[in-house]
Scaffold this active site. Structure first.
Site, PDB file in Angstrom:
ATOM      1  N   ILE A 197       0.823  -1.221   0.000  1.00 53.19           N
ATOM      2  CA  ILE A 197       0.000   0.000   0.000  1.00 53.19           C
ATOM      3  C   ILE A 197       0.854   1.268   0.000  1.00 53.19           C
ATOM      4  CG2 ILE A 197      -2.096  -0.992   0.997  1.00 53.19           C
ATOM      5  CD1 ILE A 197      -1.181  -0.147   3.740  1.00 53.19           C
ATOM      6  N   GLY A 198       2.177   1.102   0.029  1.00 52.08           N
ATOM      7  CA  GLY A 198       3.036   2.282  -0.011  1.00 52.08           C
ATOM      8  C   GLY A 198       4.504   1.893  -0.029  1.00 52.08           C
ATOM      9  N   ARG A 199       5.345   2.884  -0.349  1.00 51.29           N
ATOM     10  CA  ARG A 199       6.785   2.633  -0.405  1.00 51.29           C
ATOM     11  C   ARG A 199       7.519   3.880   0.031  1.00 51.29           C
ATOM     12  NH1 ARG A 199      11.036   2.228  -4.407  1.00 51.29           N
ATOM     13  NH2 ARG A 199       9.716   3.080  -6.049  1.00 51.29           N
ATOM     14  N   GLY A 200       8.641   3.691   0.745  1.00 51.33           N
ATOM     15  CA  GLY A 200       9.458   4.811   1.197  1.00 51.33           C
ATOM     16  C   GLY A 200      10.913   4.611   0.817  1.00 51.33           C
ATOM     17  N   GLY A 201      11.792   5.348   1.475  1.00 52.05           N
ATOM     18  CA  GLY A 201      13.209   5.303   1.125  1.00 52.05           C
ATOM     19  C   GLY A 201      13.896   4.000   1.468  1.00 52.05           C
ATOM     20  N   GLY A 203      12.005   0.976   2.431  1.00 53.55           N
ATOM     21  CA  GLY A 203      11.191  -0.236   2.328  1.00 53.55           C
ATOM     22  C   GLY A 203       9.757   0.038   1.932  1.00 53.55           C
ATOM     23  N   GLU A 204       8.902  -0.968   2.152  1.00 51.94           N
ATOM     24  CA  GLU A 204       7.502  -0.904   1.722  1.00 51.94           C
ATOM     25  C   GLU A 204       6.553  -1.011   2.916  1.00 51.94           C
ATOM     26  OE1 GLU A 204      10.016  -2.865  -1.434  1.00 51.94           O
ATOM     27  OE2 GLU A 204       9.477  -3.564   0.573  1.00 51.94           O
ATOM     28  N   LYS A 220       5.097  -2.034   8.131  1.00 56.49           N
ATOM     29  CA  LYS A 220       6.142  -1.249   7.475  1.00 56.49           C
ATOM     30  C   LYS A 220       7.445  -2.031   7.557  1.00 56.49           C
ATOM     31  CE  LYS A 220       8.192   3.403   7.530  1.00 56.49           C
ATOM     32  NZ  LYS A 220       8.087   4.747   8.137  1.00 56.49           N
ATOM     33  N   ASP A 317       8.014  16.977  10.490  1.00 55.02           N
ATOM     34  CA  ASP A 317       7.724  16.686   9.072  1.00 55.02           C
ATOM     35  C   ASP A 317       6.232  16.808   8.770  1.00 55.02           C
ATOM     36  OD1 ASP A 317       8.548  16.161   6.501  1.00 55.02           O
ATOM     37  OD2 ASP A 317       8.501  13.988   6.721  1.00 55.02           O
TER      38      ASP A 317
END
Length: 689
Positions: A197-201, A203-204, A220, A317
């Site tokens: 459902i999402g991805r970052g710097g 991992g997923e 996460k 942030d």
């Protein structure tokens, strides 16, 4: 084909969501098994040593309260009215409106106060009665109207009921549940992982279902190799610390963590699942928000920031992309990767997203605290109203230009903004931190008291009773499909090797947030597991009685602690044998189930009590005179800790006693008899508990 796979993944995910909401316990693919009731002997000592066996500690825990309540209602007639009175007050405190509280307060007063006063059986103080009466006469119904009664009810519980609860089977059940909680070691096998459902710097993020309760979460997963490649170890560990700080207490406006664990390759955070997308996405789909709609989001975010700041965490942030919606449209602050603890030392680092960073964050070498978040809030609210940050006009993407404007530009607010809104934003976007709203000494309270929020009932906000302006579409996954989210290029980390020193960094990474685990259990499988355990224990008790097995061997003796362990100590035996052990001041006895104790080891025979490791399991090693050894393995971490401690204490005290006993010439002595003549009365007895 890829499209079909994406559709199937969405359908599977949505079905899991619906079933989890309806009957989460029925979705559990694993069963929670409670340990034997005899675990009480070890767990009571374990909890007592940590100051956990007090009324306040047990009553404040969800499972502790439920078991205490059940004991009062079913086993202590005189405490039943107190529990019912307490429950009614708690229902009153959760009511939304003044009208509802007026009706409920009168009902409580008539049934639990006036009725008792008329019958001269009212057990509470005159001051408590007068406190409630005076406010009802003035038609005042605050949520804490009955607080004096809550305090007096708890005092009655503490004085008259708690000790009887400790002596009851309900406390035994509490010990069983605490043993399960304190022995949680999660792996990927404890979850059914659904679609990405999402991805970052690093991992997923995936939707997942916890196997033993059926509850849905977001998982996460951070890749350890990618973290090492980007030198992000400090960031990853910091996120775990920040999440642990904010994930306790009642705050529905932060994406909180329930668990953290790791595998050889991944770090995993188990977080609240938010299905409604983020505010950045909805801003692009919905267009800019009205003042009243923005006020709804601002109020919930302010309470989220207040919760963080009360724990000395500055978020750093705040932006629409980090504000997630649940399925009903309420919001939570997510992603604490840049958050910082300022309790001991104020941060200086310039971190955040350009266009939302406060001037004091951008200025090198300047210390700041929660002030940074209030400036960011002003930037974010401006974007919700206008579609861009106040310092990102004309769609400029030059970070240096955005930072320069943040430090120098006076923000021009449109004439269409109401005077109250203009005042709020001018206060939040004040460049001088000493004059900024939220930074004058009272934090969030200053912002909540701003005229823009004059009509807001903050208790209603906390209880999520205001209707959200936007409700995400039901029956849809409000996230991009897997193809659009993309995946990492495995070639990036092909040359990265994880060493033992890398894994050592994450040794203390695993964590269970107690109150969140207890809430999860209470909402899902608590009643089912209790019923099944009651049935099994009753059957076993009846069988033991029929066979004539002795189950109270320790009762009335100077037994310090007893319970199951596995032993390995015979030179011809390489298999673990499960036995029931009894620790006395001068000896350790054990037996097979259903037998009388027939084996013992005196403290005089033992040379040392140590910890050892057998196939990655920590064990207790007893070194015996003559070069022999005796290895004990426990079923859970608390048992290992407590047995090791008690064995060491008993061994040390026995050695001290033996040194004081005069040596008798020409007369052999039996260590058991001689020691048993002088029991160590200063040590507590378990008395068969």
């Amino acid at each position: 084909m890829a499209d079909l796979e994406a559709v199937l993944a969405d359908v599977s995910y949505l079905m899991a969501m619906e079933k989890s909401k309806a009957t989460p316990a029925a979705r559990a693919s694993k069963k929670i098994l409670l340990p034997e009731p005899s675990i009480r002997s070890v767990m009571q000592k374990y909890l007592e040593d940590r100051g956990e066996v007090t009324f306040e500690k047990i009553f404040s825990q969800k499972l502790g309260y439920l078991l205490f309540r059940e004991f009062c209602l079913n086993h202590m007639e005189e405490a039943k009215p107190l529990v019912e009175f307490y429950d009614e007050i708690k229902k009153y405190e959760k009511l939304d409106s003044e009208e509802e509280r007026t009706v409920k307060s009168r009902e409580i007063f008539d049934l639990y106060i006036m009725k008792e006063l008329l019958s001269c059986s009212h057990l509470f103080s005159k001051s408590a009665t007068e406190h409630v009466q005076s406010r009802l006469l003035k038609k005042q119904v605050p949520t804490d109207l009955f607080q004096p009664y809550i305090e007096e009810i708890c005092q009655r519980f503490r004085d008259d009921v708690f000790q009887k609860f400790i002596e009851s089977e309900k406390f035994t059940r509490f010990c069983q549940w605490k043993n399960v909680e304190l022995n949680i070691h999660l792996t990927m096998n404890d979850f059914s992982v659904h679609r990405i459902i999402g991805r970052g710097g690093f991992g997923e993020v995936y939707g997942c279902r916890k196997a033993d309760t059926g509850k849905m979460y977001a998982m996460k997963c951070l890749d350890k190799k990618r973290i090492k490649m980007k030198q992000g170890e400090t960031l990853a560990l910091n996120e775990r610390i920040m999440l642990s700080l904010v994930s306790t207490g009642d705050c529905p406006f932060i994406v909180c963590m329930s668990y953290a664990f790791h595998t050889p390759d991944k770090l995993s955070f188990i977080l609240d699942l938010m299905n409604g997308g983020d505010l950045h996405y909805h801003l692009s789909q919905h267009g800019v928000f009205s003042e009243s709609d923005m006020r709804f989001y601002a109020a919930e975010i302010i309470l989220g920031l207040e919760h963080m700041h009360s724990r000395f965490v500055v978020y750093r942030d705040l932006k629409p992309a980090n504000i997630l919606l649940d399925e009903f449209g309420h919001v939570r602050i997510s992603d604490l990767g840049l958050a910082c603890d300022f309790s001991k030392k104020k941060p200086h680092a310039s971190v955040g997203t350009h266009g939302y960073m406060a001037p004091e964050v951008l200025q090198k070498g300047v210390a700041y605290d929660s002030s940074a978040d209030w400036f960011s809030l002003g930037c974010m609210l401006f974007k919700l109203l206008r579609g861009h940050s106040p310092f990102r006009q004309h769609k400029t993407k030059d970070k240096h230009e955005i930072d320069r404007m943040t430090l120098t530009m006076a923000v021009e607010l449109p004439d269409s903004f109401s005077p109250e809104l203009r005042s709020l934003l001018e206060g939040l976007l004040q460049r001088d931190v000493n004059r900024s709203l939220g930074c004058l000494g009272r934090g969030a309270q200053e912002v909540k008291e701003d005229p823009f929020f004059k009509a807001v009932d903050w208790q209603m906000v906390l209880l999520q009773k205001y209707p959200p302006p936007l409700i995400p579409p039901r029956g849809e996954v409000n996230a991009a499909d897997a193809f659009d989210i993309g995946s990492f290029d495995e070639e990036d980390t092909k040359g990265i090797k994880l060493l033992d020193s890398d894994q050592e960094l994450y040794r203390n990474f695993p964590l269970t947030i107690s109150e969140r685990w207890q809430q999860e259990v209470a909402e899902t499988v608590f009643d089912t597991v209790n019923s099944e355990t009651d049935r099994l224990e009753a059957r076993k008790k009846a069988k033991n009685k029929q066979l004539g097995h002795e189950d109270d061997y320790a009762l009335g003796k100077d037994c310090i602690m007893h319970g199951y362990m596995s032993k390995m100590g015979n030179p011809f035996l390489t298999q673990w044998q499960r036995r029931y052990f009894y620790l006395f001041p001068n000896r350790l006895e054990w037996r097979a189930e259903g037998e009388a104790p027939q084996s013992l080891l005196t403290m005089e025979e033992i040379q040392s009590v140590e910890e050892t490791q057998i196939k990655d399991r920590k064990c207790i090693l007893l070194k015996i005179r003559g070069g022999k050894q005796f290895i004990l393995q426990c079923d859970s971490d608390p048992e290992l800790v407590q047995w090791k401690k008690e064995l060491r204490d008993v061994y040390r005290e026995a050695q001290q006693l033996l040194q004081r006993v005069p040596k008798m010439k020409n007369k052999p002595r039996s260590p058991v008899v001689e020691l048993s003549k002088m029991p160590l009365t200063q040590r507590g007895s378990a008395n068969g508990l």
